[in-house]
Write a protein that holds these residues in place. Sequence first.
Motif, mmCIF file in Angstrom:
data_model
loop_
_atom_site.group_PDB
_atom_site.id
_atom_site.type_symbol
_atom_site.label_atom_id
_atom_site.label_comp_id
_atom_site.label_asym_id
_atom_site.label_seq_id
_atom_site.Cartn_x
_atom_site.Cartn_y
_atom_site.Cartn_z
ATOM 1 N N GLY A 83 0.795 -1.223 0.000
ATOM 2 C CA GLY A 83 0.000 0.000 0.000
ATOM 3 C C GLY A 83 0.828 1.274 0.000
ATOM 4 N N GLY A 84 0.121 2.399 0.104
ATOM 5 C CA GLY A 84 0.764 3.705 0.092
ATOM 6 C C GLY A 84 1.229 4.144 -1.276
ATOM 7 N N LEU A 85 0.680 3.543 -2.334
ATOM 8 C CA LEU A 85 1.124 3.852 -3.691
ATOM 9 C C LEU A 85 0.367 5.053 -4.255
ATOM 10 N N GLY A 86 0.879 5.570 -5.366
ATOM 11 C CA GLY A 86 0.258 6.724 -6.017
ATOM 12 C C GLY A 86 0.987 8.011 -5.727
ATOM 13 N N VAL A 87 1.598 8.119 -4.543
ATOM 14 C CA VAL A 87 2.438 9.263 -4.195
ATOM 15 C C VAL A 87 3.884 8.812 -4.319
ATOM 16 N N PHE B 217 -3.663 1.933 -3.577
ATOM 17 C CA PHE B 217 -3.298 3.305 -3.921
ATOM 18 C C PHE B 217 -4.005 4.302 -3.016
ATOM 19 N N THR B 218 -3.256 5.310 -2.562
ATOM 20 C CA THR B 218 -3.885 6.435 -1.880
ATOM 21 C C THR B 218 -4.504 7.345 -2.941
ATOM 22 N N PRO B 219 -5.430 8.226 -2.557
ATOM 23 C CA PRO B 219 -6.072 9.093 -3.556
ATOM 24 C C PRO B 219 -5.245 10.317 -3.908
ATOM 25 N N TYR B 220 -4.048 10.417 -3.370
ATOM 26 C CA TYR B 220 -3.231 11.607 -3.589
ATOM 27 C C TYR B 220 -2.220 11.377 -4.717
ATOM 28 N N LEU C 233 -1.168 5.857 -12.773
ATOM 29 C CA LEU C 233 -0.378 4.789 -12.153
ATOM 30 C C LEU C 233 -1.247 3.568 -11.860
ATOM 31 N N ALA C 234 -2.492 3.805 -11.450
ATOM 32 C CA ALA C 234 -3.397 2.685 -11.183
ATOM 33 C C ALA C 234 -3.670 1.894 -12.468
ATOM 34 N N GLU C 235 -3.850 2.594 -13.580
ATOM 35 C CA GLU C 235 -4.071 1.907 -14.850
ATOM 36 C C GLU C 235 -2.832 1.125 -15.290
ATOM 37 N N PHE D 240 -9.791 7.763 -9.041
ATOM 38 C CA PHE D 240 -9.477 6.859 -10.152
ATOM 39 C C PHE D 240 -10.466 5.711 -10.121
ATOM 40 N N GLN D 241 -10.448 4.865 -11.137
ATOM 41 C CA GLN D 241 -11.414 3.774 -11.240
ATOM 42 C C GLN D 241 -10.689 2.437 -11.407
#
Length: 401
Positions: free
Chosen positions: A184-188, A208-211, A218-220, A270-271
Amino acid sequence: MEETADDLSTPLGQKTVRKKRRFRLPFTGIQALAVVLGLILVAFVGFAIFNDNPLGGEPIAHIAIRQTTPPASDKSAAAPSTAPEPAAKSVAKQAAPSDQKTITVIDGSSGARHDVVVGGNAPDKVEADAVPVMMAGIDQRLLEKSRYGMIPVIADGLKPFTAYAAEADRVKAAKMPIVAIVVGGLGVGAAKTTDAIMKLPAAVTLAFTPYGSDPGKLAERARAQRHEILLQIPMEPFDYPDNDPGPQTLLTTLGAEQNLDRMYWHLSRFQGYAGIANFMGARFVTADAVMQPIVREAAKRGLGYLDDGSAPRSVAPALAASQAMPFARADFTIDAVPTSTEIDRTLAKLESLARERGTAVGVASALPISIERIGVWIKTLESRGIMLVPLTTAMLKSKSG
């Protein structure tokens, strides 16, 4: 006869010729240049104001439209191809009637080309058909518009949990001990996020965090590498606000409507996620009154829930059970002590628990040492009789008993 001062100062017997004064402009060269530049600026501003171009200054995607024509009677062209084609291009290569056109959508930033076949009599269908190609597998039926953007929803009985669960051999998983790992803690931090995406096996679930500047991109990318993904919802810790998870954190001091509104903001970032997880939140997850609306809303939208196990008195397990929603609770934080020795020791405990109970769940952060040790451990895991599975598979096995 009048005498001037010049006449008086002129030597006797000589007549001086008066010098003619040079013609001077009423302004200097610098002033003239300033006037010219000012006129150019005024003309540019006038063009920008009065030119009817509402998209001026916006990024542009060039679209080339070409009419598809059936090929000449070439028998080799009619023969079916046995080579698999990417899903995005298979749409464009379907046989199209004469009233259809092939649209080539060119991404203005990357230059990538995507072919889409659309009906010639329905030009408004271009956008509807082009979106799924660009969204890389996001099911548009499972999205609902909120004031912040698109958020997940159940449609035609299909849940995001089911649609976005990673592939796994669930028959095999039901017969042997399984382990699920969530990083976890991804996206930043694009570098650490990319490391987790590329260096860890697809069966590792990524949260992923929303930040971050572009968590959706990155999620895609993670989904393109066949990782299952979760959304982490920031929740109030005990030492808030000294320890602040970030903007739009869910708080025990807010009412249900305010927290749900903040939750919608996070859901819209993100979705493509199969479920949500708490991000911090040791105080929030122990308060039944504020947690109940959040868990109920997540269940209503067809999502699973992961409790990171940081709060022993969390009410999430009971609330998830009351909603019959897919649920898991982390048994160990793998890198609570981020050293090679301690990470290896915790992974051994996770393995022992899986043998004893049949299912074990571990969570970790994307530290380089964590990614390295988890990767090494996973390589020999199945040879020791334990299967690594995505989190959704572990949730379904636990739910089935």
